[in-house]
Design a protein around this motif. Structure first.
Motif, mmCIF file in Angstrom:
data_model
loop_
_atom_site.group_PDB
_atom_site.id
_atom_site.type_symbol
_atom_site.label_atom_id
_atom_site.label_comp_id
_atom_site.label_asym_id
_atom_site.label_seq_id
_atom_site.Cartn_x
_atom_site.Cartn_y
_atom_site.Cartn_z
ATOM 1 N N ALA A 137 -12.396 9.067 2.611
ATOM 2 C CA ALA A 137 -12.664 7.676 2.229
ATOM 3 C C ALA A 137 -11.370 6.859 2.224
ATOM 4 C CB ALA A 137 -13.328 7.625 0.860
ATOM 5 N N ARG A 138 -10.288 7.466 1.734
ATOM 6 C CA ARG A 138 -9.000 6.766 1.720
ATOM 7 C C ARG A 138 -8.520 6.503 3.143
ATOM 8 N NH1 ARG A 138 -3.939 9.458 -1.194
ATOM 9 N NH2 ARG A 138 -4.068 10.784 0.636
ATOM 10 N N GLU A 139 -8.664 7.493 4.006
ATOM 11 C CA GLU A 139 -8.261 7.321 5.397
ATOM 12 C C GLU A 139 -9.088 6.228 6.070
ATOM 13 O OE1 GLU A 139 -7.909 10.111 9.371
ATOM 14 O OE2 GLU A 139 -7.710 11.035 7.395
ATOM 15 N N GLU A 140 -10.388 6.198 5.783
ATOM 16 C CA GLU A 140 -11.258 5.164 6.357
ATOM 17 C C GLU A 140 -10.835 3.775 5.877
ATOM 18 O OE1 GLU A 140 -16.028 4.138 6.699
ATOM 19 O OE2 GLU A 140 -15.315 5.347 5.026
ATOM 20 N N ALA A 141 -10.507 3.655 4.593
ATOM 21 C CA ALA A 141 -10.070 2.367 4.051
ATOM 22 C C ALA A 141 -8.775 1.904 4.710
ATOM 23 C CB ALA A 141 -9.889 2.471 2.535
ATOM 24 N N MET A 142 -7.858 2.836 4.955
ATOM 25 C CA MET A 142 -6.597 2.486 5.607
ATOM 26 C C MET A 142 -6.839 2.001 7.037
ATOM 27 S SD MET A 142 -4.204 5.582 4.165
ATOM 28 C CE MET A 142 -2.764 5.172 5.130
ATOM 29 N N ARG B 22 1.004 4.237 -2.797
ATOM 30 C CA ARG B 22 0.841 5.666 -2.491
ATOM 31 C C ARG B 22 1.977 6.494 -3.073
ATOM 32 N NH1 ARG B 22 -0.479 3.831 2.677
ATOM 33 N NH2 ARG B 22 1.534 4.463 3.460
ATOM 34 N N LYS C 86 0.837 -1.212 0.000
ATOM 35 C CA LYS C 86 0.000 0.000 0.000
ATOM 36 C C LYS C 86 0.867 1.255 0.000
ATOM 37 C CE LYS C 86 -3.767 -2.290 2.337
ATOM 38 N NZ LYS C 86 -4.347 -2.607 3.625
ATOM 39 N N GLU D 146 -12.852 12.278 -0.865
ATOM 40 C CA GLU D 146 -11.986 11.176 -1.286
ATOM 41 C C GLU D 146 -10.878 10.915 -0.271
ATOM 42 O OE1 GLU D 146 -12.341 11.536 -6.156
ATOM 43 O OE2 GLU D 146 -10.971 12.865 -5.068
ATOM 44 N N LYS E 266 -9.643 0.681 8.216
ATOM 45 C CA LYS E 266 -10.330 -0.619 8.158
ATOM 46 C C LYS E 266 -9.339 -1.740 7.877
ATOM 47 C CE LYS E 266 -14.989 0.822 6.862
ATOM 48 N NZ LYS E 266 -15.997 0.879 5.775
ATOM 49 N N ALA E 267 -8.379 -1.485 6.975
ATOM 50 C CA ALA E 267 -7.362 -2.488 6.671
ATOM 51 C C ALA E 267 -6.509 -2.777 7.897
ATOM 52 C CB ALA E 267 -6.489 -2.025 5.507
ATOM 53 N N ARG E 268 -6.161 -1.736 8.633
ATOM 54 C CA ARG E 268 -5.361 -1.935 9.854
ATOM 55 C C ARG E 268 -6.149 -2.711 10.897
ATOM 56 N NH1 ARG E 268 -1.790 -3.894 12.318
ATOM 57 N NH2 ARG E 268 -1.080 -2.974 14.256
#
Length: 197
Positions: free
Chosen positions: A123-128, A106, A102, A120, A130-132
């Protein structure tokens, strides 16, 4: 007396020429091409910073493996504890490899050139995050099994090493803006093992 006036007038005239020359020299120095290399060097800094970040992305999994090897040697595990440590280590290294990928994505120049809207970015921060959280969920059972098998002395050593890893991880995460707006420290629930990262 007229000789003295002539001397004063000559001094004033020379001082005027000197002042004019000083002002002209200062103006010329400000527009001199000698100042341009400083501006060029400053303009090149973001590229060097990007190269340094890309290098850090590449080293991510290797650094994680090195820290885990150090911790394993420090714990002096028994033969029954070793498979538990290996299971936990594999979960951590898998998460480190995903983070490395990832991070490399980036650093992609095409992706970085795209301007993101505030929506956006959120949303990117939320995805990061969630992955963590998914990585933590995968790691937790292995960590609990390992930590439960350790002696009190090993737990003290583990906690010390885990705190160091956690500090490094928090510095990295904050450096990439994931933890923006979050407090600098948080209290762990009573009785829980120290945070592994």
């Amino acid at each position: 007396m007229p000789k003295a006036l002539l001397l004063v007038a000559a001094c004033l005239l020379l001082c005027g020429f000197a002042a004019a020359a000083f002002i002209a020299t200062g103006a010329k120095a400000q527009s001199s091409p000698r100042t341009m290399p400083v501006m060029v060097a400053r303009a090149g800094t973001p590229r060097l910073d990007m190269e340094r970040r890309a290098r850090l992305c590449d080293e991510r999994a290797a650094r994680a493996a090195g820290r885990l090897a150090y911790l394993q040697a420090r714990l002096d595990l028994t033969s029954a504890q070793t498979p538990l440590f290996e299971r936990w280590k594999n979960a951590r290294l898998a998460a480190a490899r995903r983070m490395k990928e990832k991070c490399a994505a980036r650093m992609n120049p095409d992706r970085r050139a795209q301007a993101l809207t505030p929506v956006e970015r959120l949303a990117r921060e939320e995805a990061m995050l969630k992955a963590r959280l998914a990585d933590i969920g995968a790691e937790r059972p292995a960590l609990l099994a390992l930590y439960g098998s350790l002696t009190d002395q090993q737990k003290a050593r583990f906690g010390d090493g885990a705190r160091r890893m956690a500090m490094r991880m928090m510095r990295h995460v904050r450096g990439h803006g994931v933890m923006r707006g979050m407090p600098a420290s948080g209290a762990a629930p009573a009785g829980s093992p120290p945070p592994p990262q």
